[in-house]
Design a protein around this motif. Structure first.
Motif, PDB file in Angstrom:
ATOM      1  N   ASN A  75      -2.273  15.085  -0.274  1.00 17.31           N
ATOM      2  CA  ASN A  75      -2.844  15.271   1.048  1.00 17.31           C
ATOM      3  C   ASN A  75      -3.234  13.896   1.603  1.00 17.31           C
ATOM      4  N   PRO A  76      -2.897  13.584   2.864  1.00 21.49           N
ATOM      5  CA  PRO A  76      -3.226  12.257   3.401  1.00 21.49           C
ATOM      6  C   PRO A  76      -4.714  11.937   3.366  1.00 21.49           C
ATOM      7  N   ARG A  77      -5.561  12.938   3.535  1.00 24.84           N
ATOM      8  CA  ARG A  77      -7.005  12.681   3.458  1.00 24.84           C
ATOM      9  C   ARG A  77      -7.417  12.275   2.044  1.00 24.84           C
ATOM     10  N   GLU A  78      -6.695  12.796   1.063  1.00 21.14           N
ATOM     11  CA  GLU A  78      -6.962  12.406  -0.316  1.00 21.14           C
ATOM     12  C   GLU A  78      -6.589  10.940  -0.532  1.00 21.14           C
ATOM     13  N   LEU A  79      -5.460  10.521   0.031  1.00 18.89           N
ATOM     14  CA  LEU A  79      -5.045   9.124  -0.085  1.00 18.89           C
ATOM     15  C   LEU A  79      -6.071   8.199   0.571  1.00 18.89           C
ATOM     16  N   VAL A  80      -6.509   8.578   1.766  1.00 19.35           N
ATOM     17  CA  VAL A  80      -7.514   7.778   2.472  1.00 19.35           C
ATOM     18  C   VAL A  80      -8.799   7.685   1.663  1.00 19.35           C
ATOM     19  N   ALA A  81      -9.188   8.790   1.022  1.00 19.25           N
ATOM     20  CA  ALA A  81     -10.423   8.801   0.238  1.00 19.25           C
ATOM     21  C   ALA A  81     -10.362   7.793  -0.906  1.00 19.25           C
ATOM     22  N   TYR A  82      -9.204   7.678  -1.549  1.00 20.05           N
ATOM     23  CA  TYR A  82      -9.064   6.695  -2.630  1.00 20.05           C
ATOM     24  C   TYR A  82      -9.237   5.273  -2.094  1.00 20.05           C
ATOM     25  N   GLY A  83      -8.676   5.000  -0.931  1.00 24.06           N
ATOM     26  CA  GLY A  83      -8.812   3.671  -0.357  1.00 24.06           C
ATOM     27  C   GLY A  83     -10.231   3.372   0.065  1.00 24.06           C
ATOM     28  N   LEU A  84     -10.872   4.311   0.749  1.00 24.50           N
ATOM     29  CA  LEU A  84     -12.242   4.100   1.208  1.00 24.50           C
ATOM     30  C   LEU A  84     -13.212   4.022   0.041  1.00 24.50           C
ATOM     31  N   GLY A  85     -12.878   4.709  -1.041  1.00 23.00           N
ATOM     32  CA  GLY A  85     -13.767   4.703  -2.204  1.00 23.00           C
ATOM     33  C   GLY A  85     -13.879   3.352  -2.883  1.00 23.00           C
ATOM     34  N   GLU A  86     -12.951   2.448  -2.597  1.00 19.18           N
ATOM     35  CA  GLU A  86     -12.986   1.116  -3.199  1.00 19.18           C
ATOM     36  C   GLU A  86     -13.848   0.131  -2.418  1.00 19.18           C
ATOM     37  N   GLY A  87     -14.358   0.569  -1.256  1.00 21.07           N
ATOM     38  CA  GLY A  87     -15.142  -0.343  -0.430  1.00 21.07           C
ATOM     39  C   GLY A  87     -14.237  -1.236   0.392  1.00 21.07           C
ATOM     40  N   ARG A  88     -14.813  -1.902   1.374  1.00 19.11           N
ATOM     41  CA  ARG A  88     -14.026  -2.751   2.265  1.00 19.11           C
ATOM     42  C   ARG A  88     -13.730  -4.112   1.629  1.00 19.11           C
ATOM     43  N   ASP A  89     -12.573  -4.639   1.987  1.00 23.41           N
ATOM     44  CA  ASP A  89     -12.200  -5.974   1.517  1.00 23.41           C
ATOM     45  C   ASP A  89     -12.804  -7.062   2.391  1.00 23.41           C
ATOM     46  N   PHE A  90     -13.049  -6.753   3.669  1.00 22.61           N
ATOM     47  CA  PHE A  90     -13.643  -7.713   4.600  1.00 22.61           C
ATOM     48  C   PHE A  90     -14.071  -6.959   5.859  1.00 22.61           C
ATOM     49  N   GLU A  91     -14.780  -7.641   6.737  1.00 22.00           N
ATOM     50  CA  GLU A  91     -15.232  -7.027   7.976  1.00 22.00           C
ATOM     51  C   GLU A  91     -14.057  -6.801   8.923  1.00 22.00           C
ATOM     52  N   PRO A  92     -14.038  -5.662   9.610  1.00 24.97           N
ATOM     53  CA  PRO A  92     -12.923  -5.363  10.507  1.00 24.97           C
ATOM     54  C   PRO A  92     -12.692  -6.473  11.534  1.00 24.97           C
ATOM     55  N   GLY A  93     -11.423  -6.842  11.693  1.00 22.12           N
ATOM     56  CA  GLY A  93     -11.041  -7.827  12.696  1.00 22.12           C
ATOM     57  C   GLY A  93     -11.114  -9.265  12.243  1.00 22.12           C
ATOM     58  N   SER A  94     -11.613  -9.515  11.035  1.00 24.61           N
ATOM     59  CA  SER A  94     -11.822 -10.910  10.621  1.00 24.61           C
ATOM     60  C   SER A  94     -10.568 -11.577  10.074  1.00 24.61           C
ATOM     61  N   ARG A  95      -9.637 -10.809   9.487  1.00 25.17           N
ATOM     62  CA  ARG A  95      -8.401 -11.401   8.986  1.00 25.17           C
ATOM     63  C   ARG A  95      -7.379 -10.298   8.712  1.00 25.17           C
ATOM     64  N   PHE A  96      -6.200 -10.707   8.269  1.00 24.10           N
ATOM     65  CA  PHE A  96      -5.127  -9.764   7.955  1.00 24.10           C
ATOM     66  C   PHE A  96      -5.076  -9.487   6.456  1.00 24.10           C
ATOM     67  N   SER A  97      -4.872  -8.223   6.104  1.00 24.74           N
ATOM     68  CA  SER A  97      -4.563  -7.831   4.732  1.00 24.74           C
ATOM     69  C   SER A  97      -3.907  -6.462   4.788  1.00 24.74           C
TER      70      SER A  97
END
Length: 403
Positions: free
Chosen positions: A165-187
C-alpha cells in the motif's frame, strides 16, 4: 431507475464514441536508417563493458540522433541461459516514473486543480507533520523526506509478489525522520514521490494509473506503458538481483529472479512498466517541453546534485540535468535504467540493464558515454550536425564505471 440506466448507457456510448486523442508531434526530424557500423561497434563495446561489469545477463539500448540515424539493440540474454534479448521487451521504468509523476503535477497545476506551493496537508490532513512541505518540493526532491526502499528491501527480495500500500511505503520513509529541512537542498526521495502520488489522486479524484494514462501515456501514444496493479504482463525482460552466498560473497551464478516484482513497491516513484520505444519518445517529450502543460519554470532553477560533484549535474522538476541533457536514472530490484535527451535537438539515449545489485550510477554513466559518442556522430547525407558540446567524453567516464 430506468432513467438512471439510460443515462449510464448514454455516458458509456459517449465514451465509446469519443475519438482517440492525436499523439503530440515532438517536432523532431529524425534521419531514417541505422547509424554507421563504426559508430554502433563502439557503442556496443561500451554497453558490453558496463553490462559485464555488473553481472547483468542482458541489456536493451537505444540511441536516437536526429541528424544521423537510430541504433536500437538487445544484447545478451533475458536471464541467465535465457532467450536473446529483444528490443520490444518491456521492463520497469524505475525512476523515470518520478518524472511522470511530476508531469501529472504540472498538468493539474495548468488546469488549476492544485498549486505548486500547496502544502501536503492542504490535501492530506493525515500527515500534519508535513504541513511545511510543498508539492513542488516533493517533485523537486527537496522535501528532506527519507527514502523508504532501503528499510523494506529484505522483505521485497524475500517476497517480490507482495502488494504494498502506498501509505505503508510513505510510513516507512517518514518513520526514519527527515534528512534535512524542506527546501534547503536536493536529495532524491522515493518517499516524496509516493506521497505526491497520494496528493494527486486526492486532488483529482482519479487513480494514479488513470492520471498517467490521461496526461502521460495517451498524449504521446505510449501504448506499451502502464502502472500495473500487480506484477504486470507482456513479454518482459527478465530482471535479477545478485545475492550473497553463505560466506557473504556475491553469487553471480545464481541471482534472484525479480522479473515479477510488483509495481506497487515503486508506485509513483518507480512503478511504471514500459518499453524502449515508449521510453525514448517519453524522454524526448520531457526534454523538449512538448506537452501543453510543460512549463519553463520546471527546470529553470535546478540544484546541484551533490556538493562535491560537477556543477553541471543538477536536478529539478523530477528530472536530472547534465549539460544540455534532461532525463532520469535509477534502479528497482531487477533493473537499472537511464534515459536522457537533449533539450535543443531531441537526441536521446535509453539504457536498460537487467541486474540491480550495483549502483544505478552505472546506467547513468553508460548513457552519458553513449550520448558523448552520439553528439559527435557525423551527419547523414543531406543533413547538418549541430554544435553539441557535452562536458564529458566517453573516455573520461571509464574510471567511474570501473569503480
Amino acid at each position: 431507475m430506468v432513467a438512471a440506466v439510460a443515462a449510464f448507457g448514454l455516458a458509456l456510448g459517449l465514451v465509446a464514441c469519443s475519438p482517440e486523442p492525436e499523439p503530440i508531434d515532438l517536432g523532431i526530424d529524425q534521419a531514417a536508417g541505422t547509424l554507421p557500423s563504426e559508430v554502433t561497434d563502439q557503442m556496443t563495446a561500451l554497453v558490453e563493458t558496463a553490462r559485464t561489469s555488473i553481472g547483468a545477463s542482458g541489456a536493451i539500448v537505444g540511441v536516437y540522433i536526429p541528424w544521423a540515424g537510430v541504433w536500437e539493440a538487445g544484447l545478451g540474454t533475458s536471464g541467465v541461459d535465457g532467450p536473446p534479448v529483444e528490443t520490444s521487451m518491456t521492463f520497469k521504468a524505475t525512476s523515470a516514473t518520478r518524472s511522470m509523476t511530476c508531469d501529472v503535477l504540472y498538468a493539474l497545476v495548468d488546469e488549476g486543480t492544485v498549486k505548486l506551493d500547496d502544502s501536503v496537508t492542504e490535501w492530506l490532513d493525515s500527515y500534519p507533520a508535513e504541513s511545511d512541505v510543498t508539492l513542488a518540493q516533493l517533485c523537486d526532491s527537496t522535501s528532506g523526506l527519507h527514502r523508504y526502499l532501503g528499510a523494506i528491501l529484505p522483505r521485497v527480495l524475500a517476497t517480490p509478489e507482495r502488494i504494498w500500500n502506498p501509505r505503508e511505503l510513505v510510513a516507512y520513509g517518514l518513520g526514519e525522520g527527515r534528512d534535512f529541512e524542506p527546501g534547503s537542498r536536493f536529495s532524491d526521495s522515493d518517499t516524496g514521490y509516493v506521497l505526491l502520488g497520494l496528493v494527486l489522486e486526492r486532488a483529482s479524484g482519479r487513480t494514479l494509473p488513470e492520471l498517467y494514462d490521461q496526461y502521460v501515456f495517451e498524449p504521446l501514444g505510449l501504448t506499451s506503458s502502464s502502472l500495473p496493479t500487480g506484477a504486470g504482463g507482456g513479454d518482459r525482460l527478465a530482471g535479477s538481483y545478485q545475492r550473497n552466498n553463505a560466506d557473504g560473497r556475491v553469487d553471480c551464478s545464481n541471482p534472484l529472479d525479480m522479473t515479477d516484482l510488483t509495481s506497487s513497491v515503486g508506485d509513483a516513484a518507480s512503478g511504471v512498466v514500459t518499453d524502449l520505444s515508449d521510453l525514448s519518445t517519453y524522454v524526448q517529450a520531457l526534454a523538449l517541453g512538448a506537452r501543453p502543460y510543460d512549463a519553463e519554470q520546471r527546470f529553470a532553477e535546478p540544484r546541484q546534485v551533490s556538493d562535491d560533484g560537477p556543477t553541471w549535474f543538477t536536478a529539478e522538476g523530477g528530472a536530472y540535468q547534465a549539460g544540455t541533457l534532461v532525463g532520469q536514472y535509477g534502479s528497482l530490484p531487477g533493473y537499472m535504467v537511464a534515459a536522457f535527451a537533449d533539450r535543443e535537438t531531441g537526441m536521446a539515449v535509453v539504457v536498460v540493464l537487467n541486474d540491480s545489485r550495483a549502483s544505478a550510477d552505472v546506467a547513468r554513466l553508460l548513457a552519458w558515454q553513449l550520448a558523448a559518442g552520439a553528439s559527435k556522430t557525423p551527419a547523414a547525407d543531406g543533413r547538418t550536425a549541430p554544435e553539441l558540446g557535452l562536458p564529458w567524453t566517453a573516455e573520461s567516464l571509464e574510471g567511474q564505471i570501473a569503480e
